[in-house]
Design an enzyme around this catalytic site. Structure first.
Site, mmCIF file in Angstrom:
data_model
loop_
_atom_site.group_PDB
_atom_site.id
_atom_site.type_symbol
_atom_site.label_atom_id
_atom_site.label_comp_id
_atom_site.label_asym_id
_atom_site.label_seq_id
_atom_site.Cartn_x
_atom_site.Cartn_y
_atom_site.Cartn_z
ATOM 1 N N HIS A 1 -3.407 7.495 1.572
ATOM 2 C CA HIS A 1 -3.780 6.142 1.180
ATOM 3 C C HIS A 1 -5.193 5.899 1.706
ATOM 4 O O HIS A 1 -5.506 6.214 2.853
ATOM 5 C CB HIS A 1 -2.804 5.141 1.793
ATOM 6 C CG HIS A 1 -3.238 3.721 1.654
ATOM 7 N ND1 HIS A 1 -3.706 3.209 0.463
ATOM 8 C CD2 HIS A 1 -3.280 2.702 2.547
ATOM 9 C CE1 HIS A 1 -4.015 1.935 0.640
ATOM 10 N NE2 HIS A 1 -3.772 1.598 1.893
ATOM 11 N N ASN B 1 -9.986 -0.001 -0.611
ATOM 12 C CA ASN B 1 -8.527 0.046 -0.538
ATOM 13 C C ASN B 1 -7.948 -0.584 -1.813
ATOM 14 O O ASN B 1 -8.056 -1.786 -2.015
ATOM 15 C CB ASN B 1 -8.064 -0.713 0.712
ATOM 16 C CG ASN B 1 -6.558 -0.660 0.911
ATOM 17 O OD1 ASN B 1 -5.814 -0.307 0.011
ATOM 18 N ND2 ASN B 1 -6.127 -1.020 2.108
ATOM 19 N N CYS C 1 0.815 -1.228 0.000
ATOM 20 C CA CYS C 1 0.000 0.000 0.000
ATOM 21 C C CYS C 1 0.847 1.276 0.000
ATOM 22 O O CYS C 1 0.367 2.338 -0.383
ATOM 23 C CB CYS C 1 -0.951 0.007 1.180
ATOM 24 S SG CYS C 1 -2.120 -1.357 1.127
HETATM 25 O O1 UT7 Z 1 -3.822 -0.789 3.476
HETATM 26 C C1 UT7 Z 1 -3.058 -1.353 4.484
HETATM 27 C C2 UT7 Z 1 -3.521 -0.908 5.757
HETATM 28 N N1 UT7 Z 1 -4.708 -1.637 6.163
HETATM 29 C C3 UT7 Z 1 -5.487 -1.035 7.001
HETATM 30 O O2 UT7 Z 1 -5.215 0.097 7.272
HETATM 31 C C4 UT7 Z 1 -6.612 -1.770 7.655
HETATM 32 C C5 UT7 Z 1 -6.616 -1.390 9.090
HETATM 33 N N2 UT7 Z 1 -7.689 -1.937 9.849
HETATM 34 C C6 UT7 Z 1 -8.987 -1.582 9.701
HETATM 35 O O3 UT7 Z 1 -9.315 -0.805 8.834
HETATM 36 C C7 UT7 Z 1 -10.000 -2.093 10.691
HETATM 37 O O4 UT7 Z 1 -9.316 -2.683 11.778
HETATM 38 C C8 UT7 Z 1 -10.985 -3.133 10.098
HETATM 39 C C9 UT7 Z 1 -11.923 -2.408 9.147
HETATM 40 C C10 UT7 Z 1 -10.198 -4.195 9.348
HETATM 41 C C11 UT7 Z 1 -11.818 -3.775 11.193
HETATM 42 O O5 UT7 Z 1 -12.493 -2.782 11.940
HETATM 43 P P1 UT7 Z 1 -12.463 -2.862 13.535
HETATM 44 O O6 UT7 Z 1 -13.328 -1.782 14.018
HETATM 45 O O7 UT7 Z 1 -11.024 -2.854 13.949
HETATM 46 O O8 UT7 Z 1 -13.169 -4.235 13.815
HETATM 47 P P2 UT7 Z 1 -12.597 -5.520 14.573
HETATM 48 O O9 UT7 Z 1 -11.576 -6.207 13.737
HETATM 49 O O10 UT7 Z 1 -12.229 -5.130 15.947
HETATM 50 O O11 UT7 Z 1 -13.897 -6.418 14.608
HETATM 51 C C12 UT7 Z 1 -15.061 -6.035 15.330
HETATM 52 C C13 UT7 Z 1 -16.131 -7.079 15.115
HETATM 53 C C14 UT7 Z 1 -15.625 -8.499 15.306
HETATM 54 O O12 UT7 Z 1 -16.639 -9.236 15.920
HETATM 55 P P3 UT7 Z 1 -16.574 -9.551 17.504
HETATM 56 O O13 UT7 Z 1 -15.280 -10.300 17.695
HETATM 57 O O14 UT7 Z 1 -16.569 -8.209 18.168
HETATM 58 O O15 UT7 Z 1 -17.792 -10.358 17.714
HETATM 59 C C15 UT7 Z 1 -15.454 -8.991 13.894
HETATM 60 O O16 UT7 Z 1 -15.590 -10.401 13.776
HETATM 61 O O17 UT7 Z 1 -16.613 -7.002 13.763
HETATM 62 C C16 UT7 Z 1 -16.570 -8.312 13.190
HETATM 63 N N3 UT7 Z 1 -16.328 -8.164 11.757
HETATM 64 C C17 UT7 Z 1 -17.321 -8.003 10.863
HETATM 65 N N4 UT7 Z 1 -18.659 -7.930 10.988
HETATM 66 C C18 UT7 Z 1 -19.387 -7.731 9.878
HETATM 67 C C19 UT7 Z 1 -15.148 -8.149 11.087
HETATM 68 N N5 UT7 Z 1 -15.360 -7.984 9.783
HETATM 69 C C20 UT7 Z 1 -16.697 -7.887 9.613
HETATM 70 C C21 UT7 Z 1 -17.507 -7.689 8.482
HETATM 71 N N6 UT7 Z 1 -18.852 -7.617 8.673
HETATM 72 N N7 UT7 Z 1 -17.021 -7.555 7.221
#
Ligand code: UT7
Length: 323
Positions: free
Chosen positions: A250, A280, A113
């Site tokens: 980005h 992304n 990225c």
């Molecule tokens: O380009 C390179 C750089 N990459 C990035 O910058 C990505 C960085 N990370 C992020 O953007 C975020 O961390 C994510 C968008 C990937 C995730 O968001 P988050 O607010 O950090 O969510 P989380 O991973 O803490 O997950 C929260 C909940 C989880 O459920 P539980 O464990 O709380 O029950 C996940 O299983 O959301 C759940 N979850 C989803 N639910 C519905 C994860 N993905 C999904 C989904 N739909 N697609």
């Protein structure tokens, strides 16, 4: 002194649009979750037989048109990509051929990225050294082909696309009032390889592999690393956050853009946001955002732009550019 000035921009998104609602029919997710947690509403997906080099060539042609140049004027092509058509040759030489060029030098850069920032920095070094005069710097990706479409934690986040700039060596005064790239800073830290990676490769599994990410941990590092490198880059140019007209980030997650802007005390209305439209696109996202804001007239001559990105490796970087 010589400055590398951006004199043209272009971008390309594949025709096929995949909206959140359509994804929610195949994996356990929802439009509400994706929009609330990322800001993403849709992504573009390359057609069968449409490759990264095709996306990159289309963006390059548009950048050349906007610069009023032809491929004959270019003597350097650098392509940032993690999704080359083949393991080798470099995607850059494929694009060189598609542009009808048999002269100049073309090579790829792999920094995922952050790739566009890396490519821009290398192009700046080659132009300001006098070795080359006019460069195409391209970020092009087909991340749809790296995704595990059953993994809701990653497949909703990425899309395909390409962006390009034409850079020309021009004479500057050596002050921050010059047009062109004023300063750039790059970083990497391989300790974090396992937070964002592809679980295959030509030299290990002999397969392409699929993208794997510990999103929450990447997020935490992203805001801190980006804010630090943006501050460092502005200081290297003798400038401050107040001088910035537009941040061109980005486009990974709207919340990362908000968090980073907050750390630098910059209002979100000075940040170019396009993540909602294409998700992304890895190395393509910075030039996609730049091209959008150039074409809609937001970016004006003399504006100070701060480009930034962070990605797998980890790698991260920023560049201060006077338009
Ligand atoms: O380009 C390179 C750089 N990459 C990035 O910058 C990505 C960085 N990370 C992020 O953007 C975020 O961390 C994510 C968008 C990937 C995730 O968001 P988050 O607010 O950090 O969510 P989380 O991973 O803490 O997950 C929260 C909940 C989880 O459920 P539980 O464990 O709380 O029950 C996940 O299983 O959301 C759940 N979850 C989803 N639910 C519905 C994860 N993905 C999904 C989904 N739909 N697609």
């Amino acid at each position: 002194m010589i400055r590398a000035r951006i004199i043209g921009t272009g971008s390309y998104l594949p025709a096929r649009v995949l909206a959140n609602a359509e994804l929610a029919a195949t994996v356990d997710t929802s439009d509400e979750w994706i929009v609330e947690r990322t800001g993403i509403r849709q992504r573009h997906i390359a057609a069968e037989g449409e490759f990264t080099s095709d996306l990159g060539t289309a963006a390059a042609r548009r950048a050349l048109d906007s610069a009023g140049l032809s491929p004959a004027d270019i003597d350097l092509i650098i392509v940032a990509t993690a999704t080359p058509d083949q393991t080798f040759p470099a995607c850059a030489t494929v694009i060189q051929h598609k542009l009808g060029m048999t002269h100049g030098v073309a090579f790829d850069i792999a920094a995922v990225c952050s790739g566009f920032l890396y490519a821009l920095s290398v192009a700046d070094a080659l132009l300001t050294s006098g070795a080359h005069r006019t460069a195409l710097v391209i970020g092009a990706e087909t991340f749809s082909r790296l995704l595990d479409w059953e993994d809701r934690t990653t497949c909703v986040l990425f899309g395909d696309g390409a962006g390009a700039v034409v850079l020309r060596a021009e004479t500057g005064t050596g002050t921050a009032a010059d047009h062109g790239i004023l300063a750039h800073r790059l970083h990497s830290d391989g300790r974090y390889n396992d937070l964002l990676y592809v679980d295959g490769g030509p030299g290990s599994t002999g397969t392409t592999g699929k993208l794997r990410m510990k999103g929450r941990e990447v997020f935490r590092h992203a805001v801190t690393n980006l804010a630090n490198v943006m501050t460092e880059t502005l200081a290297a140019a003798g400038l401050a956050a107040d001088d910035v007209a537009w941040v061109i980030p980005h486009q990974a997650n709207l919340r990362i853009l908000e968090g980073t802007a907050r750390k630098l005390n910059l209002p979100l209305d000075r940040v170019i946001v396009t993540v909602q439209a294409h998700a992304n696109t890895s190395a393509a996202s910075v030039p996609l955002a730049l091209d959008t804001a150039v074409r809609d007239g937001r970016i004006k001559t003399g504006d100070l732009l701060l480009l930034e990105a962070m990605g797998g490796g980890f790698t991260w970087g920023a560049a201060a550019v006077r338009w």
